[in-house]
Design an enzyme around this catalytic site. Structure first.
Site, PDB file in Angstrom:
ATOM      1  CG  HIS A  48      -2.192   0.022   0.947  1.00 17.94           C
ATOM      2  ND1 HIS A  48      -2.401   2.186   1.196  1.00 17.94           N
ATOM      3  CD2 HIS A  48      -3.368   0.378   0.450  1.00 17.94           C
ATOM      4  CE1 HIS A  48      -2.956   2.476   1.362  1.00 17.94           C
ATOM      5  NE2 HIS A  48      -3.798   1.251   0.453  1.00 17.94           N
TER       6      HIS A  48
ATOM      7  CG  ASP B 266      -8.056  -4.584  -3.333  1.00 20.98           C
ATOM      8  OD1 ASP B 266      -9.473  -4.599  -3.394  1.00 20.98           O
ATOM      9  OD2 ASP B 266      -7.548  -3.601  -3.804  1.00 20.98           O
TER      10      ASP B 266
HETATM   11  C1  COA Z   1      -0.574  -0.726  -4.100  1.00 16.80           C
HETATM   12  C2  COA Z   1       0.196  -0.406  -4.745  1.00 16.80           C
HETATM   13  C3  COA Z   1       0.439  -0.258  -6.018  1.00 16.80           C
HETATM   14  C4  COA Z   1       1.305   0.500  -3.852  1.00 16.80           C
HETATM   15  O1  COA Z   1       2.715   1.108  -4.986  1.00 16.80           O
HETATM   16  P1  COA Z   1       3.925   1.872  -4.257  1.00 16.80           P
HETATM   17  O2  COA Z   1       3.316   2.894  -3.340  1.00 16.80           O
HETATM   18  O3  COA Z   1       3.909   3.050  -5.528  1.00 16.80           O
HETATM   19  O4  COA Z   1       4.497   1.430  -4.331  1.00 16.80           O
HETATM   20  P2  COA Z   1       5.879   0.214  -4.852  1.00 16.80           P
HETATM   21  O5  COA Z   1       5.423  -0.369  -6.287  1.00 16.80           O
HETATM   22  O6  COA Z   1       7.160   1.848  -5.696  1.00 16.80           O
HETATM   23  O7  COA Z   1       6.647  -0.677  -4.622  1.00 16.80           O
HETATM   24  C5  COA Z   1       7.693  -0.590  -3.613  1.00 16.80           C
HETATM   25  C6  COA Z   1       8.558  -2.038  -3.039  1.00 16.80           C
HETATM   26  O8  COA Z   1       7.740  -2.840  -2.426  1.00 16.80           O
HETATM   27  C7  COA Z   1       7.167  -3.668  -3.913  1.00 16.80           C
HETATM   28  N1  COA Z   1       5.780  -4.324  -3.816  1.00 16.80           N
HETATM   29  C8  COA Z   1       4.792  -3.493  -3.197  1.00 16.80           C
HETATM   30  N2  COA Z   1       4.007  -3.841  -3.267  1.00 16.80           N
HETATM   31  C9  COA Z   1       4.363  -5.021  -3.458  1.00 16.80           C
HETATM   32  C10 COA Z   1       3.445  -5.958  -3.992  1.00 16.80           C
HETATM   33  N3  COA Z   1       2.382  -6.375  -4.324  1.00 16.80           N
HETATM   34  N4  COA Z   1       4.069  -7.371  -4.369  1.00 16.80           N
HETATM   35  C11 COA Z   1       5.636  -8.051  -4.296  1.00 16.80           C
HETATM   36  N5  COA Z   1       6.361  -5.982  -4.037  1.00 16.80           N
HETATM   37  C12 COA Z   1       5.818  -5.237  -4.084  1.00 16.80           C
HETATM   38  C13 COA Z   1       7.957  -3.324  -4.841  1.00 16.80           C
HETATM   39  O9  COA Z   1       8.547  -4.454  -5.951  1.00 16.80           O
HETATM   40  C14 COA Z   1       8.918  -2.455  -4.469  1.00 16.80           C
HETATM   41  O10 COA Z   1      10.229  -2.624  -3.870  1.00 16.80           O
HETATM   42  P3  COA Z   1      11.025  -1.982  -4.969  1.00 16.80           P
HETATM   43  O11 COA Z   1      11.819  -1.433  -4.425  1.00 16.80           O
HETATM   44  O12 COA Z   1      12.851  -3.400  -4.201  1.00 16.80           O
HETATM   45  O13 COA Z   1      11.149  -2.053  -5.672  1.00 16.80           O
HETATM   46  C15 COA Z   1       1.147  -1.338  -5.071  1.00 16.80           C
HETATM   47  O14 COA Z   1       1.476  -2.116  -3.230  1.00 16.80           O
HETATM   48  C16 COA Z   1       0.457  -3.058  -6.008  1.00 16.80           C
HETATM   49  O15 COA Z   1       1.256  -2.722  -6.802  1.00 16.80           O
HETATM   50  N6  COA Z   1       0.341  -3.812  -5.074  1.00 16.80           N
HETATM   51  C17 COA Z   1      -0.311  -4.505  -5.487  1.00 16.80           C
HETATM   52  C18 COA Z   1      -1.868  -4.213  -6.108  1.00 16.80           C
HETATM   53  C19 COA Z   1      -2.682  -3.619  -4.941  1.00 16.80           C
HETATM   54  O16 COA Z   1      -2.872  -5.197  -4.406  1.00 16.80           O
HETATM   55  N7  COA Z   1      -3.309  -2.570  -5.697  1.00 16.80           N
HETATM   56  C20 COA Z   1      -5.162  -2.165  -4.278  1.00 16.80           C
HETATM   57  C21 COA Z   1      -3.954  -1.481  -3.403  1.00 16.80           C
HETATM   58  S1  COA Z   1      -5.336  -1.150  -2.034  1.00 16.80           S
END
Ligand code: COA
Length: 371
Positions: A257, A308
């Site tokens: 998140h 989710d």
């Molecule tokens: C919610 C989300 C988009 C937030 O993204 P964000 O704040 O931009 O965080 P990032 O995508 O930059 O992730 C930060 C780090 O955690 C990791 N990470 C975050 N969520 C992850 C996940 N669901 N699975 C695997 N790795 C994850 C990323 O690979 C990244 O690692 P790194 O720094 O080694 O590259 C992200 O956690 C995600 O894609 N989750 C899955 C989709 C989801 O469940 N969405 C519903 C949200 S309520």
């Protein structure tokens, strides 16, 4: 990008708001100051909608009046022209596409369409909240008439499945609606506020929001979680499957998140209710798979379940098809989007950020026949 510019507006505060508070370190979520744990225990979706729109809990009389207008057949009824329009969409149209198109089209039928006064926006918000569940249109089955005696949760389940729902199903669905009703400046709400801030109308703002919600990094994640559960198939396969996915550097839906650094406070309620529903249906397979996935992902990546992860397991136990999960999110979030549009309009300034330009600054134009 310079070191001062973080991608994705991370940690950028774009406005004040008195609707929703998230403490990402402690895992707390408040609507208008009320902890969602208390709302889940004592409240209902209809009351939460009132709270979000009116900034205070209703008296008994106020709640009765609010429920009456939300559940009236006249409020819930879809304009016949909209039904014709949605039926004309190709069969392959997904429920989120139907929803996005339908909400956009509804403004053409709405008597208050372009009126942005608070009173008109509140009337439109009531109609949209009541009208939004229309799954039967896509499936081409006969429409089930809304029942004005039923809550939004019970009515939706009845319209979707065509029969009466159990008390646990209605409670679970009502809790799911409460938990998804608002979440501060998430992507779809921000999209709604950007649109509202041009002094555009509620339907336009909510159409923008639905477009943003649809993506798998936002509301679309719940459907992806269920597809993962179906691929895993059985609890005993979950550990191996998820370890391989992590080794392959896969992004695991339902985890992580932007704001929470601990488990999303909504996840525990959905986990409990999904388990209870699974027990009622004699099949706890989905939750068992998810629990194993959660244990491994948390241990290995230190990222935690979000809203989710467990919602789909609960919906599936109620016989709701997977492609309805994100539209259900929208059915609930329409309450929060409307609250944010009203807040934006009440103290509006155009939202217009800047970009740090990284392109060329002295390109020489060469006419097309000399390139
Ligand atoms: C919610 C989300 C988009 C937030 O993204 P964000 O704040 O931009 O965080 P990032 O995508 O930059 O992730 C930060 C780090 O955690 C990791 N990470 C975050 N969520 C992850 C996940 N669901 N699975 C695997 N790795 C994850 C990323 O690979 C990244 O690692 P790194 O720094 O080694 O590259 C992200 O956690 C995600 O894609 N989750 C899955 C989709 C989801 O469940 N969405 C519903 C949200 S309520």
């Amino acid at each position: 990008m310079s070191s001062e510019v973080k991608g994705g507006l991370e940690d950028v505060v774009v406005s004040t708001s008195a609707i929703c508070f998230i403490d990402g370190q402690k895992g707390r979520l408040l609507y208008r100051g009320f902890d969602i744990d208390d709302l889940v225990e004592h409240s209902s979706f209809e009351e939460v909608v009132y709270l979000l729109w009116h900034s205070a809990l209703p008296s008994r009389k106020e709640l009765d009046a609010h429920v009456k207008v939300l559940s009236a057949t006249a409020t819930r009824k879809l304009p016949p022209g909209l039904i014709v329009l949605l039926r004309a969409l190709p069969k392959k149209t997904t429920p989120m596409e139907v929803l996005r198109t339908g909400v956009s089209a509804l403004s053409a039928f709405d008597p208050d369409a372009a009126d942005n006064s608070r009173e008109a926006t509140a009337r439109k918000a009531v109609r949209l909240t009541a009208q939004i569940p229309w799954e039967r249109i896509r499936r081409g089955k006969p429409l089930v008439a809304p029942n004005p005696k039923l809550s939004l949760a019970a009515n939706f389940l009845g319209m979707l499945r065509g029969g009466a729902a159990t008390a646990l199903e209605v409670k679970t669905f009502d809790v799911a609606l409460m938990l998804h009703a608002d979440h501060e400046f998430n992507a779809s709400t921000f999209a709604a506020r950007v649109t509202a801030a041009t002094m555009s109308d509620l339907h336009s703002a909510i159409t923008s929001a639905i477009g943003a919600l649809k993506g798998p990094l936002h509301g679309g994640a719940n459907e992806q979680v269920m597809r993962m559960v179906e691929q895993i198939g059985a609890p005993e396969r979950a550990e191996g499957w998820i370890r391989k996915a992590l080794a392959d550097k896969a992004r695991v839906m339902g985890f992580g998140h932007r704001v929470y650094r601990v488990e999303d406070p909504r996840a525990k309620h959905l986990r409990r209710l999904a388990m209870e529903l699974g027990q009622q249906a004699g099949n706890t397979r989905y939750v068992e798979i998810l629990n194993t996935v959660a244990r491994v992902v948390t241990q290995e990546k230190h990222i935690y379940p979000n809203v989710d992860l467990y919602s789909g397991a609960a919906y599936k136990s109620m016989g709701i098809p997977t492609d309805q999960f994100t539209p259900i999110f929208a059915i609930s979030r329409v309450a929060g989007w409307a609250a944010h549009v009203m807040e934006q309009h009440a103290n509006n300034r155009l939202i217009r950020p800047r970009a740090e330009y990284t392109g060329p600054t002295h390109a020489t134009y060469v006419p097309i026949d000399r390139r």
